[in-house]
Design a protein around this motif. Structure first.
Motif: not given
Length: 86
Positions: A20-47
């Protein structure tokens, strides 16, 4: 395993702050994909859904319409899992 997920989330959130500080949208996009996958595997569907909604905003800035459709499909899938898990 849960502890590893928590550590991964911690590091990803730190990387998101940096992205966010670097305003690197592509990096953020990749990170959000990974984070969403981790939450899904944990059963944290809302997150996971919340993160995926942020991802839609980022993908729209990159004008990646195919990706946005895939993300909406994933959100619908998770919403169905949420409905079924109650």
């Amino acid at each position: 395993k849960e502890n590893n997920n928590k550590k991964a989330i911690e590091y990803i959130n730190k990387a998101i702050s940096l992205g966010e500080k670097l305003n690197n949208i592509e990096l953020l996009s990749n990170l959000y994909e990974i984070l969403a996958e981790i939450y899904e595997k944990m059963g944290e569907y809302n997150k996971s859904i919340s993160v995926l909604k942020n991802l839609v905003n980022l993908k729209s800035k990159l004008n990646l319409l195919d990706d946005i459709d895939k993300i909406h499909n994933k959100i619908n899938y998770l919403n169905k899992k949420l409905s079924g898990s109650k």
